[in-house]
Design an enzyme around this catalytic site. Structure first.
Site, PDB file in Angstrom:
ATOM      1  N   SER A 129       0.847  -1.226  -0.097  1.00 12.68           N
ATOM      2  CA  SER A 129      -0.023   0.057   0.112  1.00 12.68           C
ATOM      3  C   SER A 129       0.781   1.166   0.017  1.00 12.68           C
ATOM      4  O   SER A 129       2.117   1.010   0.416  1.00 12.68           O
ATOM      5  CB  SER A 129      -0.755   0.027   1.273  1.00 12.68           C
ATOM      6  OG  SER A 129      -1.518   1.208   1.377  1.00 12.68           O
ATOM      7  N   TYR A 142      -2.010  -0.067  10.638  1.00 11.57           N
ATOM      8  CA  TYR A 142      -2.052  -0.180   9.217  1.00 11.57           C
ATOM      9  C   TYR A 142      -0.539   0.418   8.545  1.00 11.57           C
ATOM     10  O   TYR A 142      -0.054  -0.316   7.646  1.00 11.57           O
ATOM     11  CB  TYR A 142      -3.192   0.383   8.394  1.00 11.57           C
ATOM     12  CG  TYR A 142      -3.240   0.054   7.067  1.00 11.57           C
ATOM     13  CD1 TYR A 142      -3.510  -1.240   6.760  1.00 11.57           C
ATOM     14  CD2 TYR A 142      -3.321   0.844   5.979  1.00 11.57           C
ATOM     15  CE1 TYR A 142      -3.503  -1.744   5.148  1.00 11.57           C
ATOM     16  CE2 TYR A 142      -3.460   0.479   4.614  1.00 11.57           C
ATOM     17  CZ  TYR A 142      -3.822  -0.893   4.532  1.00 11.57           C
ATOM     18  OH  TYR A 142      -3.885  -1.210   3.049  1.00 11.57           O
TER      19      TYR A 142
HETATM   20  P1  NAP Z   1     -11.738  -6.125   0.607  1.00 13.31           P
HETATM   21  O1  NAP Z   1     -12.522  -6.057  -0.455  1.00 13.31           O
HETATM   22  O2  NAP Z   1     -11.933  -5.982   2.264  1.00 13.31           O
HETATM   23  O3  NAP Z   1     -10.867  -7.658   0.498  1.00 13.31           O
HETATM   24  C1  NAP Z   1      -9.989  -8.032   1.485  1.00 13.31           C
HETATM   25  C2  NAP Z   1      -9.959  -9.561   1.529  1.00 13.31           C
HETATM   26  O4  NAP Z   1      -9.202  -9.994   2.341  1.00 13.31           O
HETATM   27  C3  NAP Z   1     -11.213 -10.314   1.348  1.00 13.31           C
HETATM   28  O5  NAP Z   1     -11.269 -11.294   0.451  1.00 13.31           O
HETATM   29  C4  NAP Z   1     -11.080 -11.016   2.950  1.00 13.31           C
HETATM   30  O6  NAP Z   1     -11.667 -12.265   2.716  1.00 13.31           O
HETATM   31  C5  NAP Z   1      -9.640 -11.222   3.097  1.00 13.31           C
HETATM   32  N1  NAP Z   1      -9.015 -11.346   4.423  1.00 13.31           N
HETATM   33  C6  NAP Z   1      -9.041 -10.478   5.421  1.00 13.31           C
HETATM   34  N2  NAP Z   1      -8.627 -11.121   6.413  1.00 13.31           N
HETATM   35  C7  NAP Z   1      -8.411 -12.449   6.275  1.00 13.31           C
HETATM   36  C8  NAP Z   1      -7.834 -13.533   7.120  1.00 13.31           C
HETATM   37  N3  NAP Z   1      -7.829 -13.572   8.161  1.00 13.31           N
HETATM   38  N4  NAP Z   1      -7.812 -14.633   6.210  1.00 13.31           N
HETATM   39  C9  NAP Z   1      -8.119 -14.609   4.860  1.00 13.31           C
HETATM   40  N5  NAP Z   1      -8.453 -13.632   4.105  1.00 13.31           N
HETATM   41  C10 NAP Z   1      -8.568 -12.611   4.874  1.00 13.31           C
HETATM   42  O7  NAP Z   1     -10.539  -5.237   0.560  1.00 13.31           O
HETATM   43  P2  NAP Z   1      -9.290  -4.994  -0.773  1.00 13.31           P
HETATM   44  O8  NAP Z   1      -9.177  -3.568  -0.809  1.00 13.31           O
HETATM   45  O9  NAP Z   1      -9.635  -5.783  -1.870  1.00 13.31           O
HETATM   46  O10 NAP Z   1      -7.854  -5.414  -0.017  1.00 13.31           O
HETATM   47  C11 NAP Z   1      -7.027  -6.432  -0.607  1.00 13.31           C
HETATM   48  C12 NAP Z   1      -5.517  -6.126  -0.149  1.00 13.31           C
HETATM   49  O11 NAP Z   1      -5.380  -4.807  -0.711  1.00 13.31           O
HETATM   50  C13 NAP Z   1      -5.327  -5.680   1.357  1.00 13.31           C
HETATM   51  O12 NAP Z   1      -4.308  -6.404   1.792  1.00 13.31           O
HETATM   52  C14 NAP Z   1      -5.418  -4.108   1.462  1.00 13.31           C
HETATM   53  O13 NAP Z   1      -4.404  -3.737   2.668  1.00 13.31           O
HETATM   54  C15 NAP Z   1      -4.549  -3.675   0.243  1.00 13.31           C
HETATM   55  N6  NAP Z   1      -4.864  -2.457  -0.277  1.00 13.31           N
HETATM   56  C16 NAP Z   1      -6.009  -2.058  -0.476  1.00 13.31           C
HETATM   57  C17 NAP Z   1      -6.325  -0.583  -0.779  1.00 13.31           C
HETATM   58  C18 NAP Z   1      -7.364   0.159  -0.876  1.00 13.31           C
HETATM   59  O14 NAP Z   1      -7.761   1.323  -0.745  1.00 13.31           O
HETATM   60  N7  NAP Z   1      -8.757  -0.778  -0.816  1.00 13.31           N
HETATM   61  C19 NAP Z   1      -5.282   0.142  -1.111  1.00 13.31           C
HETATM   62  C20 NAP Z   1      -3.932  -0.593  -0.960  1.00 13.31           C
HETATM   63  C21 NAP Z   1      -3.918  -1.691  -0.475  1.00 13.31           C
HETATM   64  P3  NAP Z   1     -12.487 -12.675   4.290  1.00 13.31           P
HETATM   65  O15 NAP Z   1     -13.204 -11.723   4.701  1.00 13.31           O
HETATM   66  O16 NAP Z   1     -13.815 -13.501   3.337  1.00 13.31           O
HETATM   67  O17 NAP Z   1     -11.579 -13.798   4.821  1.00 13.31           O
END
Ligand code: NAP
Length: 243
Positions: A129, A142
């Protein structure tokens, strides 16, 4: 079909960036096993339950995925989350533990368990990120977690040097997914406000970055890709339109 014959594991495949990446990897010809806790939401060649904070869950997932796929070419360590937007003195041990265990320990654990199954020419990718490159206010756990992920990736690259395994991090800014809904613990209004007056990236935009990295020539390693909304310079500095 640039990934015909290749296999992949995607963590956090039930939503957002993970779900989009599973879709794009499959469209490119790869066979993909997706893991998450909400396994019923995963659309992949095989969906398996996975809690990256739990060693046994990860070990069972990797064994089953490797057997099913007959070897692994790509691991995308995507599962992650943030919790809350508060000054650090309001932080709780529960939030800190969940954020660090999911983003940092989860990615390290999945990498350790999957490495023995990764075929020559394979690829390990991490969802970082902009929070792991530049601090912003009211996000200490975070920020610490994503800085730690970047540190781990640098160290891993040193250990893997000389072996035919690629290592990539994608560091994204604002991406509209369920990330903010999770961060604000289900508060829809607070989650929506994050994306108000700005054009955030989409999960597909980030999945395209993953696809780019895994479809380069074998001699080339894409170390890092940093992508942000045009109206954003860091996690905390965003210029919003009046709405
Ligand atoms: P999201 O839509 O909330 O997806 C997060 C995913 O992580 C879900 O599939 C969730 O699945 C999974 N997860 C969470 N805890 C988990 C666990 N203990 N075991 C297995 N799976 C788990 O958010 P996203 O934006 O796609 O996030 C994906 C990644 O991108 C993350 O690492 C986040 O930090 C990063 N990121 C996001 C952004 C943003 O602005 N959205 C920006 C930079 C980086 P379950 O809840 O079903 O387990």
């Amino acid at each position: 079909m640039q990934l015909e014959g290749k296999t992949a594991i995607v963590t956090g495949a039930s939503s957002g960036i993970g779900a989009a990446t599973v879709r794009k990897l499959r469209e490119a010809g790869a066979r993909v096993v997706g893991g998450a806790r909400r396994v019923e939401r995963i659309d992949a060649d095989l969906a398996l339950p996975l809690d990256v904070t739990d060693e046994e869950s990860c070990a069972a997932f990797v064994v089953r995925a490797a057997a099913e796929l007959g070897g692994i070419d790509i691991l995308f360590n995507n599962a992650g989350l943030a919790l809350g937007r508060y000054p650090f003195w309001e932080s709780t041990p529960e939030d800190e533990e969940t954020v660090l265990r999911t983003n940092v320990e989860g990615a390290m654990r999945m990498t350790r368990l999957t490495l023995p199954h990764i075929r020559d020419g394979g690829h390990i990718l991490f969802m970082g990120s902009v929070a792991g490159r530049q601090a912003y206010e009211n996000a200490a756990s975070y920020v610490a977690a994503k800085f730690a992920v970047r540190g781990f990736v640098y160290a891993l690259r040193e250990d893997l040097l000389g072996r035919p395994i690629h290592v990539t991090t994608v560091d994204a800014g604002l991406v509209e997914t369920e990330f903010s809904l999770v961060r604000f613990k289900g508060d829809v209004e607070k989650a929506k406000a994050v994306y108000r007056g700005v054009d955030p990236l989409t999960a597909d935009d980030v999945a395209d970055c993953i696809l780019f990295a895994v479809t380069r020539p074998p001699y080339m390693n894409v170390d890092e890709i940093v992508v942000k909304a045009l109206q954003q310079s860091s996690g905390g500095r965003i210029v919003r339109r009046e709405e």
